[in-house]
Design a protein around this motif. Structure first.
Motif, short mmCIF file in Angstrom:
data_model
loop_
_atom_site.label_atom_id
_atom_site.label_comp_id
_atom_site.label_asym_id
_atom_site.label_seq_id
_atom_site.Cartn_x
_atom_site.Cartn_y
_atom_site.Cartn_z
N ASN A 70 -9.87 -25.04 -17.45
CA ASN A 70 -10.37 -25.62 -16.21
C ASN A 70 -11.78 -26.17 -16.40
N GLN A 127 -14.25 -27.32 -14.38
CA GLN A 127 -15.37 -26.81 -13.59
C GLN A 127 -15.77 -25.41 -14.04
N HIS A 128 -14.75 -24.60 -14.24
CA HIS A 128 -14.98 -23.23 -14.73
C HIS A 128 -15.72 -23.28 -16.07
N ARG A 136 -19.49 -24.41 -15.79
CA ARG A 136 -20.40 -23.41 -15.22
C ARG A 136 -20.55 -22.21 -16.12
N ALA A 137 -19.46 -21.78 -16.76
CA ALA A 137 -19.56 -20.63 -17.67
C ALA A 137 -20.47 -20.97 -18.85
N LEU A 186 -24.13 -20.99 -17.74
CA LEU A 186 -24.71 -19.66 -17.57
C LEU A 186 -25.08 -19.05 -18.91
N ALA A 220 -21.79 -14.74 -13.01
CA ALA A 220 -20.63 -14.98 -13.87
C ALA A 220 -19.34 -14.62 -13.16
N ILE A 247 -18.49 -17.31 -10.71
CA ILE A 247 -17.92 -18.48 -11.39
C ILE A 247 -16.44 -18.25 -11.66
N GLY A 248 -16.12 -17.04 -12.13
CA GLY A 248 -14.72 -16.73 -12.44
C GLY A 248 -13.84 -16.73 -11.21
N ASP A 306 -14.45 -18.24 -8.25
CA ASP A 306 -14.43 -19.55 -7.59
C ASP A 306 -13.38 -20.48 -8.17
N THR A 307 -13.19 -20.40 -9.48
CA THR A 307 -12.40 -21.46 -10.11
C THR A 307 -11.06 -21.00 -10.65
#
Lengths: 247, 210
Positions: A155, A157-158, A161-162, A165, B203, B206-207, B209-210
């Motif tokens: 994914n 977007q996932h 962002r991961a 971070l 974190a 994030i997990g 949400d998606t």
């Protein structure tokens, strides 16, 4: 103000306008890279005077220092992109982030290898667990982790962002690398170049070095732009403007 | 609320049965490998062996930290609950440290004796482990939080997290020979306690949400 900001984030930083602007800039970046790279290479390898202690062996500086500089500068750039991705979700920032990871890893690897080749004749060893060497090795591992992370999450977007971070967490290593030669003065020498004071290197040696550093950064900019443009074309394939571009 | 949650979390972990002891067993077996591989010289590097084994054992115990919560949908409820997720995460990490890392520290004197470590060294070793293992747990939890929702993650977690374990290892083992490193290890602990629970929460978000 808020309106202007909204316009910048929606239009000014849209993938389409990035594609246009970068297309206009790319020839200049490429030309600048070629000129500086050729100048740095020729002047560094043939015209710069030999070092009084290291002889011609010191000339590896023209690859080693620029790649080490690029390794850290790319990570710094990625950290900024990570903040832009996490806080404002700016699309081209996350594109830049994911396009940069493997380049950064490549430059870090180059810095480690050239340093090792330089270390053998000058220090008498390929490798030593010196603070600077160790922290750059950790930087290489962090890049490796980021590449693994971004390649495994499907994914988009996932993934962005991961990776952002994790990039932020890894940024703690940057000051450690920079100050490692001061905090633990072991084998690696301190900084030769400095923004605010006189550099500790002869001008005839310095000019090609600065040219090489700039050339490496322009090369990074060039490749990242090409990669981002490629990704943009693939992800925005269904839009009108891409269809027009591809015709 | 704090104590209730910790107690509830520990009881829940203990009810899982044998899996609680696995990291401890792993820790012991890794350490016992070295005398066979290196012979009598193993005692010279004994603190390093114990530290590396502890590091791997924490890594082994941590990768499924949030998996149950994620799979059962419990995580979404925790996000919706009136308590801050950072607090809940901190409590969870504390109970994880009590159930998994504390036994390692308690058993380490015995293993130190197996490797012929003198008692004063064993004492310092235990202090460094006491200060260092929470940092390992915190960084491991960050990796575990990023792993939720990712299928093939068995190798990814160590690759992602081990670079951050290196400083802990450096300060932890050097504190045994040079006491000056002990405050640095403590500083590392305080810094990670202050920042990482927040990052772990991000974190997890994030997990989810998606």
């Amino acid at each position: 103000m808020r309106r202007a900001w909204y316009w910048i984030s929606q239009q000014g930083l849209s993938t389409q306008s990035f594609y246009k602007t970068s297309g206009r800039l790319l020839p200049f970046i490429t030309a600048g890279f070629l000129v500086l790279f050729l100048y740095g290479l020729i002047a560094g390898l043939f015209f710069a005077p030999a070092d009084y202690q290291q002889g011609d062996g010191f000339r590896i500086i023209y690859v080693h220092v620029p790649s080490a500089f690029a390794a850290m500068a790319i990570y710094f750039c990625m950290t900024i992109c990570a903040v832009l991705t996490l806080v404002w979700r700016i699309k081209i920032a996350s594109l830049c982030l994911t396009a940069s990871t493997s380049l950064g890893a490549g430059f870090t690897f180059l810095a480690l290898v050239t340093g090792s080749i330089w270390g053998k004749p000058m220090w008498g060893t390929w490798w030593i667990w010196d603070a600077r060497l160790t922290s750059v090795l950790i930087l290489f591992f962090i890049y490796g982790g980021l590449i693994a992370l971004q390649s495994i999450i499907a994914n988009k977007q996932h993934r962005d962002r991961a990776v952002s971070l994790m990039t932020l967490v890894g940024a703690i290593n940057l000051p450690i690398i920079h100050y490692s030669v001061i905090w633990w003065s072991t084998l690696h020498q301190g900084a030769t170049l400095s923004l605010f004071s006189e550099s500790l290197i002869a001008p005839a040696m310095l000019r090609p070095l600065l040219a090489m550093i700039a050339a490496f950064m322009l090369f990074y900019g060039m490749i990242v732009c090409l990669r981002m443009r490629n990704t943009i074309l693939v992800t925005d394939m269904k839009t009108e403007w891409v269809k027009k571009v591809l015709q | 609320m704090l104590l209730t949650l910790i107690r509830y979390d520990i009881i829940r972990t203990l009810r899982r049965g044998f899996s609680v002891v696995t990291p401890l067993l792993f820790f012991t077996m890794i350490i016992c490998l070295f005398p066979f591989a290196i012979g009598d010289n193993a005692r010279l590097i004994a603190p390093g062996i114990i530290w590396v084994a502890a590091l791997l054992a924490v890594l082994l115990s941590i990768d499924t930290l949030f998996t149950k919560e994620w799979e059962t949908g419990c995580l979404d409820h925790l996000l919706l609950s009136p308590y801050s997720l950072t607090q809940l995460v901190s409590i969870k990490l504390l109970s994880h440290w009590i159930t998994y890392s504390l036994p390692l520290i308690i058993i380490s004197p015995v293993l130190g004796l197996l490797l012929h470590l003198p008692p004063p060294v064993i004492k310092t070793l235990m202090i460094t482990l006491l200060l260092g293992t929470p940092v390992l747990t915190l960084f491991g939890a960050l990796g575990a939080a990023l792993m939720i929702g990712i299928r093939e993650n068995s190798v990814l977690l160590p690759i992602l997290i081990l670079p951050f374990y290196i400083p802990v290892l450096i300060f932890g083992t050097s504190a045994i020979t040079t006491p000056g490193s002990l405050p640095l290890l403590g500083a590392l602990l305080l810094f990670s306690i202050a920042t990482l629970p927040f990052l772990i929460t991000q974190a997890l978000k994030i997990g989810v949400d998606t």
